[in-house]
Design an enzyme around this catalytic site. Structure first.
Site, PDB file in Angstrom:
ATOM      1  N   LYS A  66     -11.572 -11.019   3.143  1.00 53.62           N
ATOM      2  CA  LYS A  66     -10.348 -11.353   3.856  1.00 53.62           C
ATOM      3  C   LYS A  66      -9.612 -10.118   4.192  1.00 53.62           C
ATOM      4  CE  LYS A  66      -7.133 -14.198   5.234  1.00 53.62           C
ATOM      5  NZ  LYS A  66      -7.097 -13.665   6.520  1.00 53.62           N
ATOM      6  N   LYS A  90      -6.593  -6.477  -3.935  1.00 54.80           N
ATOM      7  CA  LYS A  90      -5.326  -7.330  -3.604  1.00 54.80           C
ATOM      8  C   LYS A  90      -5.667  -8.614  -3.905  1.00 54.80           C
ATOM      9  CE  LYS A  90      -3.103  -5.870  -0.262  1.00 54.80           C
ATOM     10  NZ  LYS A  90      -2.744  -5.436   1.341  1.00 54.80           N
ATOM     11  N   LYS A 102     -11.655  -5.464   6.044  1.00 50.91           N
ATOM     12  CA  LYS A 102     -10.463  -4.987   7.304  1.00 50.91           C
ATOM     13  C   LYS A 102     -11.314  -4.719   8.625  1.00 50.91           C
ATOM     14  CE  LYS A 102      -6.268  -3.797   7.030  1.00 50.91           C
ATOM     15  NZ  LYS A 102      -5.337  -4.400   6.177  1.00 50.91           N
ATOM     16  N   THR A 186       4.807 -10.968   4.162  1.00 50.16           N
ATOM     17  CA  THR A 186       4.572  -9.730   3.573  1.00 50.16           C
ATOM     18  C   THR A 186       5.982  -9.235   2.869  1.00 50.16           C
ATOM     19  OG1 THR A 186       2.590  -9.067   4.840  1.00 50.16           O
ATOM     20  CG2 THR A 186       3.744  -7.361   3.844  1.00 50.16           C
ATOM     21  N   ASN A 217       6.627  -5.595  11.384  1.00 53.41           N
ATOM     22  CA  ASN A 217       6.621  -6.864  10.782  1.00 53.41           C
ATOM     23  C   ASN A 217       6.990  -6.875   8.974  1.00 53.41           C
ATOM     24  OD1 ASN A 217       5.252  -8.846   8.749  1.00 53.41           O
ATOM     25  ND2 ASN A 217       4.988 -10.084  10.649  1.00 53.41           N
ATOM     26  N   SER A 354      -1.493 -16.162   4.240  1.00 53.41           N
ATOM     27  CA  SER A 354      -2.795 -16.255   4.818  1.00 53.41           C
ATOM     28  C   SER A 354      -3.848 -17.271   4.220  1.00 53.41           C
ATOM     29  CB  SER A 354      -3.615 -14.812   5.089  1.00 53.41           C
ATOM     30  OG  SER A 354      -3.031 -14.074   6.261  1.00 53.41           O
TER      31      SER A 354
HETATM   32  P1  NAD Z   1       3.717  -3.119  12.526  1.00 52.10           P
HETATM   33  O1  NAD Z   1       2.804  -2.496  13.585  1.00 52.10           O
HETATM   34  O2  NAD Z   1       4.447  -4.406  12.744  1.00 52.10           O
HETATM   35  O3  NAD Z   1       4.683  -2.153  12.549  1.00 52.10           O
HETATM   36  C1  NAD Z   1       4.623  -0.551  12.058  1.00 52.10           C
HETATM   37  C2  NAD Z   1       6.021   0.009  11.983  1.00 52.10           C
HETATM   38  O4  NAD Z   1       5.802   1.312  11.572  1.00 52.10           O
HETATM   39  C3  NAD Z   1       6.420   0.244  13.371  1.00 52.10           C
HETATM   40  O5  NAD Z   1       7.972  -0.082  13.292  1.00 52.10           O
HETATM   41  C4  NAD Z   1       6.357   1.373  13.875  1.00 52.10           C
HETATM   42  O6  NAD Z   1       7.200   2.180  14.600  1.00 52.10           O
HETATM   43  C5  NAD Z   1       6.346   2.228  12.446  1.00 52.10           C
HETATM   44  N1  NAD Z   1       5.519   3.616  12.481  1.00 52.10           N
HETATM   45  C6  NAD Z   1       4.635   4.081  12.750  1.00 52.10           C
HETATM   46  N2  NAD Z   1       4.314   5.338  12.415  1.00 52.10           N
HETATM   47  C7  NAD Z   1       5.351   5.731  11.804  1.00 52.10           C
HETATM   48  C8  NAD Z   1       5.629   6.825  11.182  1.00 52.10           C
HETATM   49  N3  NAD Z   1       4.931   7.811  11.122  1.00 52.10           N
HETATM   50  N4  NAD Z   1       6.835   6.988  10.306  1.00 52.10           N
HETATM   51  C9  NAD Z   1       7.628   5.977  10.451  1.00 52.10           C
HETATM   52  N5  NAD Z   1       7.405   4.606  10.974  1.00 52.10           N
HETATM   53  C10 NAD Z   1       6.303   4.642  11.674  1.00 52.10           C
HETATM   54  O7  NAD Z   1       2.735  -3.108  11.160  1.00 52.10           O
HETATM   55  P2  NAD Z   1       2.936  -3.961  10.062  1.00 52.10           P
HETATM   56  O8  NAD Z   1       2.197  -5.024  10.057  1.00 52.10           O
HETATM   57  O9  NAD Z   1       4.418  -4.054   9.630  1.00 52.10           O
HETATM   58  O10 NAD Z   1       2.351  -3.030   8.835  1.00 52.10           O
HETATM   59  C11 NAD Z   1       3.026  -1.999   8.116  1.00 52.10           C
HETATM   60  C12 NAD Z   1       2.171  -1.697   6.965  1.00 52.10           C
HETATM   61  O11 NAD Z   1       2.394  -2.681   6.136  1.00 52.10           O
HETATM   62  C13 NAD Z   1       0.767  -1.304   7.204  1.00 52.10           C
HETATM   63  O12 NAD Z   1       0.459  -0.258   6.218  1.00 52.10           O
HETATM   64  C14 NAD Z   1       0.182  -2.499   6.867  1.00 52.10           C
HETATM   65  O13 NAD Z   1      -1.322  -2.267   6.651  1.00 52.10           O
HETATM   66  C15 NAD Z   1       1.093  -3.087   5.637  1.00 52.10           C
HETATM   67  N6  NAD Z   1       0.778  -4.610   5.600  1.00 52.10           N
HETATM   68  C16 NAD Z   1       0.925  -5.224   6.627  1.00 52.10           C
HETATM   69  C17 NAD Z   1       1.076  -6.776   6.184  1.00 52.10           C
HETATM   70  C18 NAD Z   1       1.286  -7.776   7.421  1.00 52.10           C
HETATM   71  O14 NAD Z   1       1.202  -8.886   7.087  1.00 52.10           O
HETATM   72  N7  NAD Z   1       1.848  -7.365   8.601  1.00 52.10           N
HETATM   73  C19 NAD Z   1       0.377  -7.134   5.267  1.00 52.10           C
HETATM   74  C20 NAD Z   1       0.073  -6.538   4.176  1.00 52.10           C
HETATM   75  C21 NAD Z   1       0.378  -4.822   4.381  1.00 52.10           C
END
Ligand code: NAD
Length: 425
Positions: A66, A90, A102, A186, A217, A354
């Site tokens: 996953k 995780k 991934k 998340t 997100n 999920s």
């Molecule tokens: P997303 O694409 O929805 O948002 C990413 C955000 O980070 C955006 O606001 C972007 O502007 C910002 N960003 C990008 N580069 C940046 C920087 N250098 N400094 C500050 N902000 C920056 O992505 P997401 O899904 O929110 O994922 C964010 C993190 O959370 C990732 O590490 C992802 O692996 C992790 N994550 C997400 C989920 C999920 O369900 N979406 C689950 C587990 C972990």
């Protein structure tokens, strides 16, 4: 050291605190399968462009693999391997019956039209369709991918298989078999952990100042839930930079303004009117070094490193992003007495819901939002408490405790198939 080697170090550290067969390390040193693909996409101007993509199944001893799919210009096989490795731990830490995987595509999605993005997403599934499946490997959204992209991908998989297979991908739109509560899961999982942590410290939410790096997100939802519960969100940032207000920021209004203008501004809204509130503009570097109670990196990996760790003033770090704190930074933070709630539990709410989506898809029976949230809260807080107990009984930090906790489950599954001691003559 590359990011994958960095990730593996965490396993080596955990192995110092748990008795498992040597077979476990041997099995977990390498990803089970790595796929590298080229995705030709017809662009709107008629040109044919090829994008690189990856999918890695790290380990699937405990169940189908996953993990999300990331669209990013700097996506690489090493990064995807590291992220798949983290997913393995995780899923085990959260006690869901999945292994880790991934995916990534090397693209800046902001530079594609919507139609190009759809063709790329369908092309990626064409390229990896034989590698994934509801009993094999189940993708989901990650950085710069969302529910609509998951919907296109699931649809493409259905076309290839000539069948409806909703459980192949999670994080889909509700109308296409998504789960209620997945979108904010998340952030919600991290919120439940922070609430538990603050309760244990005997503080009330209004005493707690929070800075959130990343407003996508994960970052938005955790900020919004914390704000609604009375926590003070003093700083927020995205890839363009950040905003700070000692009086506190209103995540929902800021998001609404950002959706309308694409700008991150400190605003508060009354009905249809949004006004700029007094604030300071700060850089992402400034945000990480603010004197807050909880720092939430929720953007990308490698944000707190040996370069800036000594300047971190936050009392606690909660890793909502994957891998935002490096191993070297971990050591510095430990010396400074700053606890880090590690990614493999702090952001596991997404993969937990999920898993609920996959269960609902397979049963063809859909849960209420209350049921999803209640189940999420129960699972994530109970695993978090077990990790806190391991950390205190073994006198190790929360990260190593989380790896020990996950490793005990993964090792159990590996050892159940027989170890070198069992097979030796
Ligand atoms: P997303 O694409 O929805 O948002 C990413 C955000 O980070 C955006 O606001 C972007 O502007 C910002 N960003 C990008 N580069 C940046 C920087 N250098 N400094 C500050 N902000 C920056 O992505 P997401 O899904 O929110 O994922 C964010 C993190 O959370 C990732 O590490 C992802 O692996 C992790 N994550 C997400 C989920 C999920 O369900 N979406 C689950 C587990 C972990």
């Amino acid at each position: 050291m590359n990011i994958f080697e960095e990730a593996s170090k965490r396993l080596e550290k955990a192995l110092q605190h748990i008795e498992v067969s040597d077979d476990v390390f041997e099995k977990l040193r390498h990803p089970k399968a790595s796929l590298e693909v080229s995705i030709p996409v017809r662009m709107d101007n008629g040109e044919l462009r090829t994008f690189g993509g990856f999918r890695v199944i790290y380990d699937d001893t405990r169940g189908p693999a996953k993990g999300g799919i990331r669209y990013h210009p700097s996506a690489s096989l090493d990064e995807v391997k590291a992220l798949a490795f983290w997913m393995t731990f995780k899923c085990a830490a959260a006690n869901i019956p999945f292994g880790g995987a991934k995916g990534g595509v090397v693209v800046d999605p902001k530079k594609l039209s919507k139609a190009e993005l759809e063709r790329l997403s369908r092309g990626y599934i064409d390229a990896i369709a034989d590698f994934i499946g509801p009993d094999r490997d189940i993708p989901a959204p990650d950085v710069y991918t969302n529910a609509m992209i998951m919907g296109w991908m699931a649809d493409q998989y259905n076309i290839i298989k000539r069948a409806k297979v909703p459980a192949v991908i999670t994080g889909k739109p509700l109308e296409l078999g998504g789960s209620l509560g997945r979108e904010e899961a998340t952030g919600r999982g991290a919120y439940y952990i922070i609430r538990e942590m603050i309760k244990n410290e005997g503080k009330s939410p209004s005493d707690v100042k929070i800075a959130v790096q990343g407003f996508g997100n994960a970052g938005y939802n955790v900020a919004d839930l914390l704000y609604n519960d009375g926590f003070k969100i003093v700083a927020i940032s995205d890839s363009q930079g950040g905003i700070y207000s000692e009086d506190g920021l209103v995540p929902k209004d800021i998001k609404r303004f950002k959706n309308e203008t694409k700008k991150l501004e400190a605003v508060y809204c009354e009905e249809s009117v949004c006004r700029i509130q007094e604030h300071e503009n700060i850089t992402n570097t400034d945000l990480l070094e603010l004197d807050v109670d909880v720092l939430i990196p929720a953007a990308l990996e490698n944000q707190i490193t040996s370069t800036n760790a000594s300047r971190i003033k936050a009392k606690t770090i909660v890793e909502v992003a994957n891998g935002p704190v490096t191993n070297e930074a971990d050591e510095i933070l430990k010396e400074k007495g700053i606890p880090v709630v590690p990614d493999i539990i702090a952001n596991s709410g997404g993969v937990i819901v999920s898993y609920f989506e996959w269960v609902q898809n397979r049963n063809g029976y859909y849960w209420t939002l209350d049921k999803v949230n209640a189940m999420l809260e129960k699972m994530i807080t109970s695993e978090y408490k077990k990790i806190v107990d391991i950390a205190s009984s073994k006198k190790i930090n929360l990260r190593t405790a989380a790896y020990v906790h996950a490793l005990s489950r993964i090792a159990g599954a590996i050892e159940a198939k027989g170890t070198r001691d069992f097979f030796k003559k």
